[in-house]
Design a protein around this motif. Structure first.
Motif, mmCIF file in Angstrom:
data_model
loop_
_atom_site.group_PDB
_atom_site.id
_atom_site.type_symbol
_atom_site.label_atom_id
_atom_site.label_comp_id
_atom_site.label_asym_id
_atom_site.label_seq_id
_atom_site.Cartn_x
_atom_site.Cartn_y
_atom_site.Cartn_z
ATOM 1 N N ASP A 116 21.167 -8.533 -10.924
ATOM 2 C CA ASP A 116 19.986 -7.898 -11.489
ATOM 3 C C ASP A 116 20.329 -6.444 -11.750
ATOM 4 N N THR A 117 19.671 -5.877 -12.744
ATOM 5 C CA THR A 117 19.937 -4.510 -13.161
ATOM 6 C C THR A 117 18.643 -3.926 -13.705
ATOM 7 N N PHE A 118 18.700 -2.711 -14.153
ATOM 8 C CA PHE A 118 17.538 -2.088 -14.775
ATOM 9 C C PHE A 118 17.826 -1.886 -16.260
ATOM 10 N N SER A 119 16.782 -1.820 -17.048
ATOM 11 C CA SER A 119 16.950 -1.697 -18.496
ATOM 12 C C SER A 119 17.677 -0.420 -18.890
ATOM 13 N N PHE A 120 17.713 0.567 -18.015
ATOM 14 C CA PHE A 120 18.441 1.810 -18.322
ATOM 15 C C PHE A 120 19.879 1.776 -17.802
ATOM 16 N N GLN A 121 20.311 0.652 -17.248
ATOM 17 C CA GLN A 121 21.663 0.527 -16.708
ATOM 18 C C GLN A 121 22.546 -0.373 -17.567
ATOM 19 N N ALA A 122 22.481 -0.235 -18.861
ATOM 20 C CA ALA A 122 23.365 -0.944 -19.792
ATOM 21 C C ALA A 122 23.312 -2.466 -19.679
ATOM 22 N N PRO A 123 22.132 -3.073 -19.885
ATOM 23 C CA PRO A 123 22.094 -4.536 -19.871
ATOM 24 C C PRO A 123 22.986 -5.157 -20.939
ATOM 25 N N GLY A 124 23.283 -4.404 -22.006
ATOM 26 C CA GLY A 124 24.194 -4.903 -23.032
ATOM 27 C C GLY A 124 25.583 -5.196 -22.490
ATOM 28 N N PHE A 125 25.976 -4.490 -21.433
ATOM 29 C CA PHE A 125 27.265 -4.755 -20.788
ATOM 30 C C PHE A 125 27.311 -6.191 -20.273
ATOM 31 N N TRP A 126 26.240 -6.615 -19.632
ATOM 32 C CA TRP A 126 26.196 -7.961 -19.069
ATOM 33 C C TRP A 126 26.223 -9.001 -20.183
ATOM 34 N N GLU A 127 25.441 -8.764 -21.236
ATOM 35 C CA GLU A 127 25.423 -9.688 -22.367
ATOM 36 C C GLU A 127 26.802 -9.768 -23.020
ATOM 37 N N ALA A 128 27.480 -8.633 -23.172
ATOM 38 C CA ALA A 128 28.820 -8.612 -23.776
ATOM 39 C C ALA A 128 29.835 -9.368 -22.928
ATOM 40 N N ASN A 129 29.532 -9.526 -21.645
ATOM 41 C CA ASN A 129 30.428 -10.249 -20.739
ATOM 42 C C ASN A 129 29.960 -11.675 -20.477
ATOM 43 N N GLY A 130 29.096 -12.191 -21.347
ATOM 44 C CA GLY A 130 28.713 -13.600 -21.291
ATOM 45 C C GLY A 130 27.524 -13.932 -20.421
ATOM 46 N N PHE A 149 20.250 -11.488 -14.767
ATOM 47 C CA PHE A 149 21.221 -12.141 -15.635
ATOM 48 C C PHE A 149 21.971 -13.209 -14.853
ATOM 49 N N ARG A 150 22.434 -14.233 -15.576
ATOM 50 C CA ARG A 150 23.253 -15.294 -14.978
ATOM 51 C C ARG A 150 24.340 -15.705 -15.940
ATOM 52 N N LYS A 151 25.355 -16.365 -15.359
ATOM 53 C CA LYS A 151 26.467 -16.857 -16.172
ATOM 54 C C LYS A 151 27.081 -18.059 -15.487
ATOM 55 N N ALA A 152 27.394 -19.092 -16.264
ATOM 56 C CA ALA A 152 28.158 -20.218 -15.747
ATOM 57 C C ALA A 152 29.618 -19.796 -15.725
ATOM 58 N N LEU A 153 30.263 -20.019 -14.584
ATOM 59 C CA LEU A 153 31.672 -19.653 -14.447
ATOM 60 C C LEU A 153 32.553 -20.816 -14.847
#
Length: 153
Positions: A116-130, A149-153
Motif C-alpha cells: 500500500d502507498t499514498f497517491s503522493f508516493q509515485a503510484p505510477g512506479f508500482w503500475e510500471a512494475n506490473g 496494489f497487488r501483483k501475481a509473481l
C-alpha cells in the motif's frame, strides 16, 4: 487504584472487564494482544512462515541511501517500506530492489505480492512494475488517497 496519566477507564458490564485507554501501555499488554491475534490468525489460516525481506541500497561509504523492507507469509510477499533518497530516484534502483524482493519471494514459494502507498508516493512506479490497484481510500490524508496494489509473481 491510582489512574496513570493518559489513562481513561470504564467497565464493560456485559463482559466483566475494565476498558482503559492507555497512552503508555506496558510491553506485556501489547505483547499479549499481538500474541493473541497471531495465534488466532495461525489457527484460522495456518502457520505464517513469516520471514523478513530486507534489501539495502548503500553508498560507497556504507551509508543507507534507500531500501526495501517487507516480509513473506502465507504465500505472499508484503512490501511494507520502499524508499530511496532523492538522488537515486528515477535511476532504476527502486525497480531493482523490487525485482530482487520478488525473486526472494518466489524462492520462498510465494505466488503473489501486495503493498500500500499514498497517491503522493509515485503510484505510477508500482503500475510500471506490473502492479494493479485493487483498493483506494480517498481522503487519506486530506486531498490524497491511500492505494493498495497487488501483483501475481
Amino acid at each position: 487504584m491510582a489512574q496513570a496519566k493518559g489513562t481513561r477507564r470504564g467497565m464493560s458490564p456485559d463482559a466483566g472487564v475494565e476498558i482503559s485507554e492507555d497512552t503508555f501501555p506496558e510491553l506485556d499488554a501489547v505483547a499479549a494482544i499481538q500474541r493473541g491475534l497471531h495465534s488466532f490468525n495461525q489457527e484460522m489460516g495456518g502457520p505464517y512462515d513469516r520471514e523478513p525481506v530486507t534489501l539495502l541500497a548503500r553508498a560507497a561509504d556504507g551509508s543507507a541511501r534507500g531500501g526495501l523492507l517487507g516480509l513473506t507469509f502465507w504465500g505472499w510477499l508484503f512490501i511494507d517500506w520502499l524508499w530511496l533518497s532523492r538522488d537515486l530516484r528515477g535511476k532504476g534502483v527502486g525497480s531493482e530492489l523490487l525485482q530482487r524482493a520478488e525473486a526472494i519471494a518466489r524462492e520462498r514459494g510465494c505466488a503473489q505480492a501486495y503493498t500500500d502507498t499514498f497517491s503522493f508516493q509515485a503510484p505510477g512506479f508500482w503500475e510500471a512494475n506490473g502492479y494493479t490497484e485493487f483498493g483506494r481510500l480517498d481522503g487519506m490524508p486530506a486531498g490524497h488517497a491511500r492505494v493498495w496494489f497487488r501483483k501475481a509473481l
